[in-house]
Design an enzyme around this catalytic site. Structure first.
Site, PDB file in Angstrom:
ATOM      1  N   ASP A  83     -56.532  -0.081 -17.939  1.00  0.00           N
ATOM      2  CA  ASP A  83     -57.641   0.448 -18.712  1.00  0.00           C
ATOM      3  C   ASP A  83     -57.688   1.944 -18.410  1.00  0.00           C
ATOM      4  O   ASP A  83     -57.171   2.403 -17.392  1.00  0.00           O
ATOM      5  CB  ASP A  83     -58.934  -0.259 -18.292  1.00  0.00           C
ATOM      6  CG  ASP A  83     -59.996  -0.148 -19.372  1.00  0.00           C
ATOM      7  OD1 ASP A  83     -59.770   0.585 -20.360  1.00  0.00           O
ATOM      8  OD2 ASP A  83     -61.051  -0.772 -19.227  1.00  0.00           O
ATOM      9  N   ASP A 118     -61.057   5.250 -25.050  1.00  0.00           N
ATOM     10  CA  ASP A 118     -62.095   4.975 -26.052  1.00  0.00           C
ATOM     11  C   ASP A 118     -63.483   5.192 -25.465  1.00  0.00           C
ATOM     12  O   ASP A 118     -63.632   5.383 -24.254  1.00  0.00           O
ATOM     13  CB  ASP A 118     -61.951   3.540 -26.562  1.00  0.00           C
ATOM     14  CG  ASP A 118     -62.092   2.521 -25.440  1.00  0.00           C
ATOM     15  OD1 ASP A 118     -61.512   2.743 -24.357  1.00  0.00           O
ATOM     16  OD2 ASP A 118     -62.786   1.515 -25.626  1.00  0.00           O
ATOM     17  N   CYS A 271     -64.826 -29.418  -8.311  1.00  0.00           N
ATOM     18  CA  CYS A 271     -63.542 -28.779  -8.614  1.00  0.00           C
ATOM     19  C   CYS A 271     -62.511 -29.254  -7.601  1.00  0.00           C
ATOM     20  O   CYS A 271     -62.858 -29.616  -6.481  1.00  0.00           O
ATOM     21  CB  CYS A 271     -63.726 -27.264  -8.526  1.00  0.00           C
ATOM     22  SG  CYS A 271     -62.208 -26.314  -8.633  1.00  0.00           S
ATOM     23  N   CYS A 273     -59.601 -27.343  -6.974  1.00  0.00           N
ATOM     24  CA  CYS A 273     -58.676 -26.254  -6.651  1.00  0.00           C
ATOM     25  C   CYS A 273     -58.446 -26.240  -5.138  1.00  0.00           C
ATOM     26  O   CYS A 273     -59.165 -26.909  -4.392  1.00  0.00           O
ATOM     27  CB  CYS A 273     -59.220 -24.926  -7.166  1.00  0.00           C
ATOM     28  SG  CYS A 273     -60.422 -24.144  -6.087  1.00  0.00           S
ATOM     29  N   CYS A 276     -61.686 -25.621  -3.155  1.00  0.00           N
ATOM     30  CA  CYS A 276     -62.716 -26.666  -3.204  1.00  0.00           C
ATOM     31  C   CYS A 276     -62.240 -27.980  -2.584  1.00  0.00           C
ATOM     32  O   CYS A 276     -63.054 -28.797  -2.165  1.00  0.00           O
ATOM     33  CB  CYS A 276     -63.162 -26.881  -4.644  1.00  0.00           C
ATOM     34  SG  CYS A 276     -63.820 -25.382  -5.360  1.00  0.00           S
TER      35      CYS A 276
HETATM   36 ZN   LIG Z   1     -62.458 -24.743  -6.992  1.00  0.00          ZN
END
Ligand SMILES: [Zn+2]
Length: 493
Positions: A83, A118, A271, A273, A276
């Site tokens: 950016d 921009d 979750c 993942c 978790c």
């Molecule tokens: Zn997770």
């Protein structure tokens, strides 16, 4: 530079070619700080991401303008978008670097995807919004003295501005397509994301996308929430970026596909993942802040990435509309976004293939399902252009479509059509044409009943016009027609 591999609604799976490799879109670009990475890039990679966005302006400032190679500097061998400092303008007002300097700098650091300098619109009064549109366009034209969007190795993004003022967004897009940029961005919806104004964001995206050429990729700035991603992609957004995964993490906020929690609100992690699976909310809450932030950020990235993968799979299956319906039920803001989609029906229908290789049933859940382009298209065609194959029949029978018994041809001198709540009327000779008999639903809803009532009345009038002298409606739809029984129609309950 951009190939489209698969489509559904206005969403697509594509391949975006850059100087450091190809990424499959839709793709999420996590924003990473060029210097201070709270989540190391190796862990970003471990969440399945092969692209990041970093800020060329911050890199410029911190290296004193030294033309470091951005990939080496970050230790990242994937794709890098930079950016230009627009976000800093939005946050802190003007910045002390010229557009030419920042464009030259992005070239020098060998960024894969760069952005002109921009002026983001944000949530400002109309007059100011108009200025940001004109100034961004002015800079986009001026930038052509420094960059060549058609042949530079860097892919240059031209952001569309205008914010919530849709006529300004439209002007911004109309002027943008006159310039030789190969990729567009949709600017600064962050303020509306934070306020859960997803309906405003989808309007902005739709307004811009309707004008931008379909074959060019479009980036959505600042969007990294699992609830908005399916809607953005369905409207034709290919890439998006956000720092929210890390900003939320610093603040102890935990993303889910249905909203954001504070860590202390959770007793369980919904979750699987790696974070978790290993820790409980309590364990995470008790960790030193730095460690907790890192782990929460990693989890947040996993959730975003999972959403992107689900969206892609839905495009493959031709079930993106169903995914939007499901997402709409997760949060009122998402529901408001989907409500807008009714207005975009023509645009979405145009991009929806009639059927994909493998025939999969269309799933209908409720009122929104009636706007699924696959369903509505079938019924529109039957009611508008289609000529029923009457073969001289003077009597027509309308019966409920039974899932387990096939449609049977009518007897001598008779015509037959079937009906179902979500598909509407199915002339017997179209039985089996996708998706006539491929709709799965769990029974009628009020809206579906009203939809069917209207479809039946329109179809009966069509039959009468073609010379049918008697129509018999059998089954539950007979009750629907009791109040508005068309002429020459007998109802058999
Ligand atoms: Zn997770």
């Amino acid at each position: 530079m951009f190939e489209i591999k698969d489509v559904d609604l206005a969403g697509r799976i594509g391949r975006l070619h850059t100087r450091h490799g190809v990424i499959e879109t839709p793709a999420f670009f996590p924003v990473i700080d060029p210097v201070r990475q709270e989540l190391p890039v190796a862990e970003v990679r471990s969440a399945g991401l092969s692209q990041v966005l970093t800020n060329a302006y911050l890199l410029y400032k911190r290296t004193g303008g030294a033309p470091v190679k951005v990939h080496d500097f970050l230790g990242w061998d994937g794709v890098v978008m930079t950016d230009s400092g627009a976000y800093q303008i939005l946050e802190y007002g003007d910045i002390n670097v010229t557009q030419d300097e920042i464009l030259e700098y992005q070239k020098a650091i060998e960024t894969d995807i760069g952005v002109i300098l921009d002026v983001p619109t944000g949530n400002v009064p109309r007059e100011r919004a108009a200025e940001t549109v004109e100034e961004t366009l002015r800079r986009a034209r001026a930038a052509l003295n420094t960059i060549d969007p058609e042949s530079d190795e860097t892919v240059w993004i031209l952001p569309i501005q205008g914010g919530k003022y849709l006529d300004l967004v439209e002007r911004s897009a109309r002027e943008a397509v006159k310039l030789p940029y190969r990729m567009y961005g949709i600017g600064s919806p962050t303020v509306f994301l934070e306020e859960y104004r997803y309906d405003v964001i989808v309007e902005i995206i739709y307004t811009a996308k309707r004008i931008l050429p379909g074959g060019r990729p479009v980036h959505l700035f600042g969007a990294g929430h699992p609830l908005i991603i399916p809607f953005a992609v369905a409207l034709g957004v290919d890439t998006f970026d956000s720092a929210s995964y890390i900003i939320y993490a610093r603040d102890g906020r935990y993303m889910t596909e249905y909203g954001v929690y504070r860590l202390e609100q959770l007793d369980y992690f919904p979750c699987n993942c790696p974070v978790c699976s290993r820790y409980t909310p309590r364990e995470l809450a008790e960790m030193p802040k730095r460690e907790r932030t890192r782990l929460l950020a990693l989890h947040n990235l996993h959730v975003i990435q999972k959403t992107v993968r689900r969206v892609k799979q839905a495009i493959r299956e031709g079930r993106l509309w169903e995914l939007l319906e499901e997402t709409a039920r997760r949060h009122p803001a998402a529901r408001a976004a989907l409500a807008k989609f009714r207005k975009y029906y023509r645009y979405l229908e145009a991009g929806t293939p009639t059927a994909k290789g493998e025939v999969r049933g269309v799933r209908a859940y409720g009122g929104e399902s009636l706007w699924n382009p696959r369903l509505l298209r079938f019924q529109e065609r039957v009611l508008a252009r289609y000529q029923p194959a009457l073969d001289g029949a003077r009597r027509a029978v309308l019966e409920p479509l039974a899932k387990d018994s096939p449609c049977t041809p009518p007897g001598e001198g008779e015509y037959r059509a079937y009906y179902d709540y979500f598909i509407g009327v199915v002339p017997w000779e179209l039985c089996g044409v996708y998706p006539s008999i491929h709709v799965d639903h769990g029974g009628p809803t009020l809206e579906a009943a009203r939809h069917l009532e209207n479809a039946l009345i329109a179809f009966i009038h069509k039959l009468l016009k073609l010379g049918v002298e008697e129509v018999v409606v059998k089954g539950p739809a007979a009750a629907l027609l009791a109040r508005r029984r068309p002429p020459k129609t007998r109802l058999e309950y």
